[in-house]
Design a protein around this motif. Structure first.
Motif, short mmCIF file in Angstrom:
data_model
loop_
_atom_site.label_atom_id
_atom_site.label_comp_id
_atom_site.label_asym_id
_atom_site.label_seq_id
_atom_site.Cartn_x
_atom_site.Cartn_y
_atom_site.Cartn_z
N LYS A 386 0.91 -1.30 0.06
CA LYS A 386 0.00 0.01 0.05
C LYS A 386 0.87 1.20 -0.14
O LYS A 386 0.65 2.17 -0.86
CB LYS A 386 -0.91 0.02 1.22
CG LYS A 386 -2.29 -0.83 0.94
CD LYS A 386 -3.35 0.06 1.30
CE LYS A 386 -4.72 -0.81 0.64
NZ LYS A 386 -4.91 -1.58 1.47
N LEU A 390 1.14 4.08 -2.67
CA LEU A 390 0.74 5.60 -2.40
C LEU A 390 1.91 6.26 -2.94
O LEU A 390 1.86 7.46 -3.51
CB LEU A 390 0.75 5.67 -0.98
CG LEU A 390 0.68 7.12 -0.41
CD1 LEU A 390 -0.86 7.56 -0.96
CD2 LEU A 390 0.71 7.10 1.16
N ARG A 391 3.20 5.77 -2.45
CA ARG A 391 4.41 6.54 -2.96
C ARG A 391 4.39 6.87 -4.71
O ARG A 391 4.60 7.87 -4.97
CB ARG A 391 5.91 5.86 -2.61
CG ARG A 391 6.14 6.04 -0.96
CD ARG A 391 7.11 5.28 -0.61
NE ARG A 391 7.45 5.22 0.69
CZ ARG A 391 8.09 6.27 1.54
NH1 ARG A 391 8.46 7.31 0.66
NH2 ARG A 391 8.35 6.23 2.68
N LYS A 392 4.20 5.74 -5.29
CA LYS A 392 4.16 5.88 -6.60
C LYS A 392 3.12 6.78 -7.03
O LYS A 392 3.37 7.64 -8.09
CB LYS A 392 4.15 4.39 -7.44
CG LYS A 392 5.25 3.49 -7.23
CD LYS A 392 4.88 2.35 -7.82
CE LYS A 392 5.46 2.28 -9.00
NZ LYS A 392 5.64 1.04 -9.76
N ALA A 393 1.79 6.70 -6.36
CA ALA A 393 0.79 7.61 -6.83
C ALA A 393 1.31 9.17 -6.46
O ALA A 393 0.72 10.05 -7.31
CB ALA A 393 -0.46 7.15 -6.06
N LEU A 394 1.78 9.46 -5.40
CA LEU A 394 2.48 10.63 -5.23
C LEU A 394 3.56 11.11 -6.15
O LEU A 394 3.94 12.25 -6.11
CB LEU A 394 2.86 10.76 -3.77
CG LEU A 394 1.93 10.57 -2.68
CD1 LEU A 394 2.42 10.63 -1.28
CD2 LEU A 394 0.79 11.68 -2.92
N PRO A 474 0.04 0.98 -8.55
CA PRO A 474 -0.53 1.93 -7.61
C PRO A 474 -2.10 1.70 -7.61
O PRO A 474 -2.84 1.58 -6.63
CB PRO A 474 -0.04 3.48 -7.79
CG PRO A 474 0.61 3.25 -8.97
CD PRO A 474 1.09 1.83 -9.53
N ALA A 475 -2.58 1.51 -8.86
CA ALA A 475 -4.18 1.78 -8.96
C ALA A 475 -4.75 0.70 -8.23
O ALA A 475 -5.56 0.74 -7.78
CB ALA A 475 -4.53 1.60 -10.48
N VAL A 477 -3.42 -1.41 -5.66
CA VAL A 477 -3.17 -1.32 -4.27
C VAL A 477 -3.92 -0.55 -3.70
O VAL A 477 -4.26 -0.64 -2.60
CB VAL A 477 -1.74 -1.58 -4.02
CG1 VAL A 477 -1.13 -2.85 -4.47
CG2 VAL A 477 -1.16 -0.35 -4.30
N LEU A 478 -4.17 0.62 -4.07
CA LEU A 478 -4.92 1.69 -3.52
C LEU A 478 -6.38 1.70 -3.54
O LEU A 478 -6.98 2.47 -2.97
CB LEU A 478 -4.32 3.06 -4.22
CG LEU A 478 -3.04 3.23 -3.81
CD1 LEU A 478 -2.79 4.61 -4.53
CD2 LEU A 478 -2.74 3.28 -2.40
N LYS A 479 -6.88 0.66 -4.45
CA LYS A 479 -8.37 0.57 -4.64
C LYS A 479 -8.87 0.05 -3.42
O LYS A 479 -8.43 -0.96 -2.92
CB LYS A 479 -8.62 -0.44 -5.76
CG LYS A 479 -9.82 -0.67 -6.40
CD LYS A 479 -9.36 -1.51 -7.25
CE LYS A 479 -10.33 -1.48 -8.44
NZ LYS A 479 -10.13 -2.79 -9.45
N GLY A 480 -9.85 0.56 -2.94
CA GLY A 480 -10.67 -0.07 -1.66
C GLY A 480 -10.09 -0.87 -1.03
O GLY A 480 -8.73 -1.44 -1.23
N ARG B 79 1.46 13.13 -13.50
CA ARG B 79 0.70 12.93 -12.34
C ARG B 79 1.52 13.87 -11.09
O ARG B 79 0.90 14.55 -10.32
CB ARG B 79 0.92 11.26 -11.85
CG ARG B 79 -0.03 11.11 -10.68
CD ARG B 79 -0.16 9.73 -10.15
NE ARG B 79 1.09 8.95 -9.91
CZ ARG B 79 1.35 8.13 -10.98
NH1 ARG B 79 0.55 7.61 -11.88
NH2 ARG B 79 2.58 7.26 -10.57
N GLN B 89 -9.68 5.69 1.29
CA GLN B 89 -9.03 4.95 2.53
C GLN B 89 -7.96 5.92 3.24
O GLN B 89 -7.15 5.42 3.75
CB GLN B 89 -8.56 3.85 2.17
CG GLN B 89 -9.69 2.70 2.10
CD GLN B 89 -10.44 2.83 0.67
OE1 GLN B 89 -9.88 3.24 -0.15
NE2 GLN B 89 -11.59 2.29 0.52
N HIS B 91 -5.03 6.73 2.86
CA HIS B 91 -3.57 6.01 2.69
C HIS B 91 -2.71 7.04 3.02
O HIS B 91 -2.24 7.82 2.40
CB HIS B 91 -3.74 5.71 1.12
CG HIS B 91 -4.19 4.89 0.77
ND1 HIS B 91 -4.27 3.57 1.03
CD2 HIS B 91 -5.29 4.73 -0.49
CE1 HIS B 91 -5.11 2.54 0.60
NE2 HIS B 91 -5.67 3.47 -0.50
#
Ligand code: ATP
Ligand code: MG
Lengths: 481, 231
Positions: A386, A390-394, A474-475, A477-480, B79, B89, B91
């Motif tokens: 997770k 998250l880090r990748k999403a950021l 990321p998509a 693992v971050l999903k719900g 992004r 959630q 995160h």
């Protein structure tokens, strides 16, 4: 921020990281321990091997004897801490006249013997004072001496050659010569030869008391000795003098003694009483010798005399020994160094086998450590999916993720390496004390090396887990939940 | 002025069309709400807009650039530079404090600056909780940290997938209030929600159903309306 993140990760996720750290530290401990042992084994085993006797001997060149100076020069070649002992030996034949016994005596330095031949087992003790003798078990059994027995040892000058003095080419006419030679069963035969004015033999007296009375003893009787009269030295056995049937050895010895007889008048028989303080049990040839100090031997024989051989115990591997040997050769002092091949070869063989074994174990431990670290990191990464997502999403790039986890891994590697180096030394010390019975010195170089190796091992073992981390989507693992 | 255009975008998982020929258009500074039943493809669409996923078919233009065929490396850059993300959630990195979590976002974007991060936390009313770990924060507080994290780099576009889904009403209002502030500052907002109250705050509502755009409505009052009017 990078440092803050990875230290926070290590500090605030303590229990998890402790497991990883532990596996690295244990690996590093065993590795550095084994490496220490690996490098210490030759030294340790070298010292062990030195218990099995001399591995180098010094011989006099050209049949002469070894002078003290030459021996000392040769010994100066060795590094002080590598030369464990150097035992001199001077061999002389001594008699116990009353018991009709004759045997080889070695004049030596008992302190050095204990260093070069620690395996010698002595009942009683080594001689420490004047006129004390260490008797080989064989001799002790044959002549029946025990501890505290007194042995009357007699030195009789034998042929000139064995005295180490140059023999006159022609015996002086009119002189009385004396000589000796080894006869039957090692027993000495002594002769006294009188020459007339022209150099012809006038009389020969033979002392064959060390030979068997019935047969050898015949050589002392006139029927044999009269054959010499009117002959010139050298006498030939078979033509000048006939052999006594059944006493071939004794006959030959008498002829040899007559031919070798010299007119060193000063050399008279000498006798001293020695106290037996030790019986030597080695299971080897040494048991048929008696050992006295070089000083006693000098007193008994009336001359300091050179050494016949010097035994060295050197704590060094074969190639180093060979270097020493050629260094001694280069001195050109007439000293001939020889490796005791039987000892050095087996030492080398055992050493290389032991090192190969330690090397193998090290490799296996290295592999196990890598698997262990890799598995732990794999678990860590999957636990942190997770967070990685998250880090990748950021906005963390793949390399960013790699750097972070590699950074964490390397930090763990450093900590594990430090721990491992310290514990590894303790481990090696423990092994060394328990197995070899001696301690090892800390190698300062080992600390950075262990840390580097530990970092490298951790880094390499983390490559696969880190690749897993990079592949996280990321998509997903971050999903719900 | 156009920020984002989806042209005939489809996302197909095997047999299932999570998005089916969707075309929408978002102007710079707009506040959009996306609604629809569960499984209608809202999150799928957000992932595509948020450069975390690629469409099976169709074009996605962001600032005039088609991002649907970019490499994932390039998508990460876009992004990072343009988008702020908020999740249902929350995160957060669980071993970092609130302020450090905000700084992580700065770290990947440019340079972490604690003062700035603290200021962002002040803005969401959590200045005094800056040194707390996520486990020491309530859900509402965590989500506010996430809002601070999303706005710290001044993104052009903020994507929020059910940001208030796990919040009580009071916290929901705080978050909405923050959104309307961002909206007034000119940030483009796309918010997925099930909550009609949240949807009402937006200027435009797009309803998805079975991967298709089922309805698009403009809220007449929106844009000028302050979220505080919902309090
Ligand atoms: N990685 C995937 N593989 C296969 N199917 C997927 C995947 N992601 C989503 N789906 C499917 O696509 C459809 C749309 O999913 P999506 O997550 O977009 O729905 P949603 O509108 O966000 O629903 P919710 O309101 O429950 O979050 C669903 O039927 C889902 O099962
Ligand atoms: Mg969803």
């Amino acid at each position: 921020m990078f440092l803050r993140m990875i230290t926070a990760s290590l500090l605030r996720r303590r229990s998890r990281m402790l497991v990883a750290l532990l596996s690295i530290a244990i690996g590093a401990t065993i590795l550095s321990g084994l490496v220490t042992i690996y490098y210490d084994v030759p030294r340790q085993m070298g010292a062990q091997f030195r218990n099995y006797g001399a591995n180098m001997i010094l011989l006099p060149g050209d049949g002469a004897t070894l002078t003290t100076d030459a021996a000392e020069n040769a010994l100066a070649v060795f590094a002080r801490d590598q030369l464990i002992g150097a035992a001199p030996y001077r061999y002389v034949r001594l008699d116990m006249v009353l018991r009709q016994q004759s045997f080889m005596a070695a004049g030596t330095d008992f302190e050095q013997i204990q260093k070069t031949s620690p395996y010698f087992s002595v009942e009683g003790r080594y001689p420490e004072n004047e006129r004390e003798v260490l008797v080989g078990k064989d001799i002790a059994d044959t002549i029946g001496v025990k501890l505290k027995s007194v042995m009357e040892l007699t030195y009789r000058p034998t042929s000139a050659a064995s005295l180490g003095a140059a023999r006159d080419d022609t015996p002086t006419p009119g002189a009385t010569l004396s000589g000796g030679a080894e006869g039957w069963n090692g027993g000495m035969v002594y002769v006294s030869v009188r020459l007339d004015g022209e150099g012809y033999i006038e009389t020969v007296e033979v002392d064959a008391s060390n030979q068997t009375n019935e047969i050898g003893g015949l050589c002392a009787q006139e029927l044999f000795t009269s054959q010499f009269v009117g002959k010139k030295i050298p006498v030939t056995l078979g033509s000048d003098v006939d052999t006594i049937a059944g006493a071939t050895m004794t006959s030959a010895a008498v002829v040899e003694a007559v031919n070798g007889a010299s007119n060193i008048a000063s050399v008279a028989n000498k006798t001293s009483n020695f106290t037996v303080v030790g019986i030597l049990d080695t299971g080897g040839d040494e048991e048929s010798y008696v050992f006295i100090s070089l000083e006693d031997m000098a007193a008994l024989t009336g001359e300091a005399g050179g050494l016949d051989v010097m035994e060295l115990s050197v704590s060094a591997a074969q190639d180093e020994l060979e270097q020493y040997a050629s260094a001694i050769q280069d001195l050109n002092s007439g000293v001939i160094p020889r490796l005791v091949k039987r000892v050095t070869r087996s030492e080398t063989a055992v050493l290389s086998k032991l090192q190969a074994l330690v090397f193998l174990v090290t490799a296996v431990v290295l592999l196990l450590t890598m698997i262990c670290v890799s598995t732990t990191m794999m678990a860590v990464i999957s636990e942190r999916r997770k967070e990685i997502g998250l880090r990748k999403a950021l906005g963390a790039s793949d390399n960013g993720i790699r750097t972070e986890f590699l950074g964490e891994a390397l930090l763990l590697g450093v900590l594990g390496g430090v721990l491992g180096a310290i514990l590894g030394f303790a481990f090696a010390q423990l092994v060394s004390v328990n197995v070899f019975g001696s301690s090892i010195t800390f190698q300062p170089l080992l600390l950075p090396v262990t840390i580097l190796v530990s970092m490298a091992v951790t880094g390499v073992s983390c490559l696969l887990p880190i690749q897993r981390a990079v592949e996280i989507d990321p998509a997903l693992v971050l999903k719900g939940e | 002025m156009s920020l984002l255009t989806l042209k005939n975008v489809s996302k197909i998982y095997g047999e299932l069309k999570a998005l089916d020929d969707v075309s929408i258009h978002v102007d710079r500074g707009e506040w959009i709400a996306i609604m629809g039943p569960s499984g209608s493809g809202k999150s799928t669409m957000m992932n595509i807009i948020g450069c975390m996923d690629k469409p099976t078919m169709g074009e996605v233009l962001m600032d005039g650039v088609d991002i649907s065929k970019e490499s994932s490396k390039k998508l990460t850059e876009i992004r990072r530079d343009k988008i702020g993300l908020i999740f249902q959630q929350f995160h957060m990195v669980n071993y970092l404090t609130a302020v450090e979590n905000v700084m992580v976002s700065q770290y990947y974007h440019s340079m972490p600056e604690e003062a700035e991060a603290l200021e962002a936390l002040s803005r969401v009313g959590l200045r005094d909780r800056a040194r707390h770990l996520p486990s020491q924060l309530s859900g509402g507080e965590q989500q506010r940290v996430c809002v601070a994290r999303a706005l710290i780099n001044h993104p052009e576009l903020i994507l929020a997938d059910e940001p208030t889904g796990n919040l009580d009403e009071a916290n929901e209002n705080i978050v909405l209030d923050l959104f309307s502030q961002l909206h007034e500052e000119g940030t483009t907002l796309i918010v997925v929600t099930h909550d009609t109250e949240v949807a009402k705050a937006a200027q435009r509502v797009i309803v998805l159903d079975h991967g298709r755009v089922a309805m698009e409505t403009n809220n007449a009052h929106a844009g000028s309306a302050k979220a505080s009017s919902f309090l």
